[in-house]
Design a protein around this motif. Structure first.
Motif, PDB file in Angstrom:
ATOM      1  N   CYS A   1       0.831  -1.195   0.000  1.00 16.65           N
ATOM      2  CA  CYS A   1       0.000   0.000   0.000  1.00 16.65           C
ATOM      3  C   CYS A   1       0.873   1.256   0.000  1.00 16.65           C
ATOM      4  CB  CYS A   1      -0.907   0.004   1.218  1.00 16.65           C
ATOM      5  SG  CYS A   1      -1.889  -1.496   1.329  1.00 16.65           S
ATOM      6  N   GLY A   2       0.500   2.202  -0.833  1.00 12.47           N
ATOM      7  CA  GLY A   2       1.170   3.497  -0.815  1.00 12.47           C
ATOM      8  C   GLY A   2       2.322   3.650  -1.786  1.00 12.47           C
TER       9      GLY A   2
ATOM     10  N   ILE B   1      -1.412   8.615  -0.201  1.00 10.58           N
ATOM     11  CA  ILE B   1      -0.233   7.781   0.016  1.00 10.58           C
ATOM     12  C   ILE B   1       0.856   8.556   0.759  1.00 10.58           C
ATOM     13  CG2 ILE B   1      -0.790   6.329  -1.956  1.00 10.58           C
ATOM     14  CD1 ILE B   1       1.446   7.622  -3.494  1.00 10.58           C
ATOM     15  N   HIS B   2       1.565   7.826   1.620  1.00 13.55           N
ATOM     16  CA  HIS B   2       2.595   8.436   2.473  1.00 13.55           C
ATOM     17  C   HIS B   2       3.775   7.488   2.644  1.00 13.55           C
ATOM     18  CE1 HIS B   2       0.191  11.853   3.904  1.00 13.55           C
ATOM     19  NE2 HIS B   2      -0.841  11.024   3.920  1.00 13.55           N
TER      20      HIS B   2
ATOM     21  N   THR C   1       5.938   2.320   3.082  1.00 10.12           N
ATOM     22  CA  THR C   1       4.920   3.216   2.539  1.00 10.12           C
ATOM     23  C   THR C   1       3.565   2.760   3.060  1.00 10.12           C
ATOM     24  OG1 THR C   1       4.616   1.808   0.603  1.00 10.12           O
ATOM     25  CG2 THR C   1       6.182   3.629   0.387  1.00 10.12           C
TER      26      THR C   1
ATOM     27  N   ARG D   1      -1.044   3.773   2.957  1.00 10.30           N
ATOM     28  CA  ARG D   1      -2.143   4.613   2.490  1.00 10.30           C
ATOM     29  C   ARG D   1      -3.001   4.958   3.697  1.00 10.30           C
ATOM     30  NH1 ARG D   1      -4.721   5.621  -2.548  1.00 10.30           N
ATOM     31  NH2 ARG D   1      -3.196   4.228  -3.523  1.00 10.30           N
TER      32      ARG D   1
END
Ligand code: NAG
Ligand code: NAG
Length: 881
Positions: A43-44, A72-73, A90, A92
């Motif tokens: 994710c992300g 997203i981060h 990463t 979300r």
């Protein structure tokens, strides 16, 4: 309880046959048949990107194709260390909407059994340093609450679940305690004969999965072709066993990997039992237990290994003997009786000449996920409509009809507890739809109301609408259709069974209002809907191919000739640590890595090259260590001083530090005797620094994390980085460098800014209090920090030793030795340094405590040895210890 017995001669035969297949076709088989059942979502990461994980070789894809909301981060760089899995770097997050869902559609479809894993690592991605708490649902059903309790520690949860729909929705629900986020989602197809209980009783939420005999590495793909995580553990009072020979596993239910079955533990003393305990997270949790056994020692003619297993004092299974180099699995046949704590004991029988053995255990709690998801065919029509008309402004996420509070906007569902909900109405009025009417609508066979008014639809009005036998309301107004209404449809409208609206020409019939009997009648009609039952696979995988496991051949002698050489170059250190691949911890001014010199495990602390302070510390530490040798002080094996690369190589301490043993992930249950032994060891080490060195040495940073434990739980003091040799006899001891750790630092330091031997005694007293009470040095009460010495002081007034000593000991300790230890600890933390005892006195007192406790142990009935907590739920964590 059942004992899965395997017919041994046949097993070996099958094993041999398939081993041949294996050697011919291992590569393609493992890639084709098993990875095919994997969905691995990071994710992300950037939309459309993919990568192959360099540890597992599993291919991960971006989550963008599985969800259409969220941001997203990246986790912050300080949390992104070597040992953090790429998937966790990463994520979300979902600042909008209460519910956000990922939708997966595994190609093998419903009716199959899957392992579903979700991972979360906060890493302060939002710079807020606020740890969120939120719920995770599988489709309509609550799975679990995720409470993030650390920025740096990943949370990792698994469930074994039979899909009842072709769609799997993993939904995050904002419950008002912070913004939900997720780091990774992994789906693994399991064989149909594994974890059968998940079909008979409910889904199985993983509580713990432990590989005995390996204290170091987490086993997962490719060693485990199903990519389960088998956690390492180092067990007190046990001997580690391993074999380099093949161990057959595949006829065992659940198919544990060979790498896991090749290691085991057995009690150190032949008459001892193996015991372990765990407590449920929720008092009503029901457990399923699977234990895997394989004898991996070659027994002599007159030897017998036979044992019986007890759960909470009741006979569970046995007596039986594990097979030689092939796996036998014992398992719960139904949920175990609910209990506040579980104690599992494996006792050898009278006739047995050998102590028991255990290779692996799996614990699951039962999770009911009962709600029916929307009928698959209807769902696939809606997903097609969603993508055809690019509908992304609505709440169209997760299952369309369930749970009821999240039914998709514009959709009406039938409600029936026993069958899957069906779509009965669809209202896409004023949604800016372009193009033709989606032909998929023909498959919404239960629909009675369809409103497509006020869009920009074009093309002809399709005739399939007339075949929707329950359709009673159809609104096509305000579009740009060409051509006439199909004759059949018009006929229905004329007959009055359909209320049709078509560009100003309303043809309302008598049945237009749907509260009349007409509608009710049609609803009550029982329709036989062709149910496409998934064909359960009849193929039972007898022996599945496992990845080739290579174990480093151990040399005859543990310590090779290399070890006497003390100085190492940087490239040598790189190769020792496998290019710094495994981080053991981060200390004051450097990172500690795991490594090997020959076959000997070592710990290597590398200094961050630029730090001048670190450089001085390095020299101080190397100098000190070179000159000091004591069994309770960590010993130096070598060092590296290659220009900018400075490192110190220590002996490896398999059981980590004392603090993590008391409070950490795999917090051991340390009995009173063990605790006293550990503090005695540490006291000896400190006494040697104070009284055995000339000039004496003040450690300056005594605390739980600086007391390390080897494989036999012998304690050694570490981290001499802050230590200072006294300048002169009776000198001033003045130092300017800041030292110590809050809670452990001598309060006298704040006024005198001096650290003396008595400061170490103070810190040691705090360690004693922590060990006795099982409480951290500082606790928060009503937002106020309270020091442990204050807490104990308050309780001392009550005069009840049981209220002071760690309740996990269940009162199993010698009362006199406990009193003595508490009084000694309180003397050590006396405010006035001169009233504190010397380390010589501390050692003597603690020895007395130990002698008293040991005397009690001898007269006590048979004790449970190696009782250890298996409570992994709080930090089901794949990182090595
Ligand atoms: C122990 O071994 C003896 C001799 O083989 C046998 O008679 C006896 O039944 C065994 N006891 C148990 C408890 O299995
Ligand atoms: C569809 O929704 C619109 C507004 O969103 C509403 O005015 C209309 O009555 C709905 N149609 C039906 C058949 O309920």
């Amino acid at each position: 309880m059942k004992l899965f017995e395997c017919f041994l001669p046949m097993l070996i035969l099958v094993g041999l046959v398939l081993t041949l297949v294996h050697t011919q076709d291992a590569q393609s088989a493992s890639l084709f048949s098993f990875v095919a059942g994997f969905i691995s979502i990071d994710c992300g990461i950037v939309e459309g990107s993919t990568y192959t994980d360099n540890v597992t070789n599993i291919n991960y894809v971006s989550d963008a194709d599985f969800i259409d909301s969220g941001e997203i981060h990246n986790i912050l760089a300080i949390y992104n260390s070597y040992d953090v899995d790429t998937q966790l770097t990463t994520l979300r997050s979902f600042p909008k909407n209460t519910r956000n869902c990922y939708t997966l559609k595994p190609t093998q479809g419903k009716g199959r059994r899957y392992l579903i894993r979700v991972q979360f690592m906060y890493g302060n991605y939002d710079f807020k340093d606020q740890l969120p708490e939120f719920d995770v649902y599988l489709g309509p059903d609550y799975w679990q609450t995720i409470k993030i309790n650390s920025s740096s520690k990943p949370i990792n949860r698994e469930i074994i679940h039979v899909l009842s729909s072709d769609y799997l929705h993993v939904c995050l629900i904002n419950t008002g305690h912070g913004i939900p986020f997720i780091s990774a989602i992994e789906l693994r197809l399991l064989a149909d004969n594994m974890y059968k209980e998940s079909a008979d009783f409910g889904s199985l939420h993983a509580f713990s999965r432990v590989n005995f005999g390996d204290a170091f590495t987490t086993v997962r793909y490719e060693a485990d072709k199903y990519d389960r995580l088998w956690l390492p553990v180092s067990w007190p009072d046990s001997t580690r066993l391993y074999t380099l020979d093949k161990v057959y596993t595949s006829l065992s239910f659940n198919d544990p990997p060979e790498e896991v079955m090749s290691t085991a533990i057995t009690p150190e003393y032949p008459n001892d039992s193996i015991s372990m305990s765990w407590s449920p997270v929720n008092p009503t949790d029901q457990f399923f237990i699977y234990i895997h056994f394989a004898d991996i020692q070659i027994l002599k003619r007159n030897q017998l290994r036979e044992f019986t297993i007890y759960l909470n004092g009741n006979h569970w299974i046995g007596p039986f003997s594990p097979f030689n180099h092939s796996t036998i699995t014992t398992a719960s046949t139904e949920p175990e009786t609910v209990a506040p704590t579980y104690i599992l004991t494996i006792n050898k029988t009278k006739n047995s000449t050998l102590p028991p053995i255990i290779n692996a255990i799996e614990l699951y709690t039962l999770k009911q996920l009962p709600q029916k998801q929307t009928y698959d065919q209807d769902v696939s029509v809606l997903w097609s409509i969603k993508s055809t008309y690019k509908i992304n402004t609505k709440n169209w996420q997760g299952d369309p009809c369930t749970p009821q509070e999240f039914v998709w906007e514009g959709i009406g569902c039938s409600n029936n507890d026993t069958e899957s909900p069906r779509i009965v109405s669809l209202n896409l009025s004023s949604n800016g739809l372009n193009g033709d009417i989606d032909p998929g609508i023909a498959n919404l066979t239960m629909i009675h109301t369809l409103d497509l008014s006020n869009n920009n639809l074009t093309g002809i009005v399709p005739n399939f609408l007339s075949r929707l036998r329950f359709l009673t309301v159809l609104n096509l107004k305000g579009n740009n259709f060409i051509g006439p209404i199909p004759a059949e449809l018009q006929a229905k409208a004329n007959k009055g069974s359909l209320s049709l609206s078509f560009d100003g020409v309303s043809t309302d019939g008598p049945a237009s209002s749907c509260d009349g009997n007409t509608c009710k009648d049609s609803k009550d009609n029982k329709i036989i809907v062709p149910v496409i039952a998934s064909v359960a696979s009849l193929v039972v995988i007898l022996i599945a191919l496992s990845a080739v496991w290579i174990i480093k051949k151990q040399k005859e002698h543990g310590i090779g000739p290399d070890i006497r050489k003390q100085q190492y170059t940087y490239p040598e250190v790189q190769s020792m640590t496998n290019n710094f691949s495994v981080v053991l911890g981060k200390g004051g001014f450097g990172t500690v890595y795991h490594g090997f010199i020959g076959d000997t495990q070592v710990a290597i602390k590398m200094l961050s090259g630029s730090s001048l302070q670190g450089d001085k510390e390095f020299q101080a530490e190397a100098y000190l260590l070179l000159g000091i040798h004591h069994k309770n002080l960590i010993s130096l094996i070598g060092y590296c001083n290659d220009e900018s690369h400075k490192g110190i190589i220590y002996e490896y301490m398999a059981n980590g530090n004392l603090e993590s043993r008391i409070f950490g992930i795999l917090s051991f249950f340390l009995n009173w005797e063990k605790r006293l032994q550990i503090v005695c060891d540490a006291a000896h080490g400190l006494e040697y620094l104070h009284h055995g060195c000339k000039p004496p040495i003040v450690h300056r940073d005594i605390k739980g994390t600086n007391i390390l434990l080897n494989e036999t739980f012998q304690a050694k003091l570490a981290d001499f980085g802050l230590s200072k040799a006294f300048p002169t006899e009776g000198g001033t001891h003045i130092s300017t460098a800041v030292a110590g750790t809050p809670g452990y630092l001598d309060p006298e330091y704040y006024t005198s800014t001096r650290l003396t031997e008595k400061s170490d005694v103070y810190s040691f007293g705090v360690v004693l209090l922590v060990i006795i009470t099982g409480q951290p040095a500082i606790t928060k009460h009503d937002n106020e920090n309270i020091h442990i010495s204050r807490l104990v002081n308050l309780k001392l007034a009550e005069g009840d030793i049981n209220s002071i000593v760690d309740p996990r000991l269940l009162g199993d300790f010698d009362v006199n030795s406990a009193w003595k230890a508490v009084e000694l600890a309180m003397a050590c933390v006396a405010h006035t340094p001169s009233r504190r005892p010397t380390m010589k006195e501390v050692v003597m007192e603690l020895n007395d405590c130990l002698v008293t406790e040991r005397a009690r142990q001898e007269t006590k009935p048979k004790k449970l040895t190696g009782l250890m907590s298996l409570n992994l739920e709080s930090a089901y964590d794949p990182t090595p210890l």
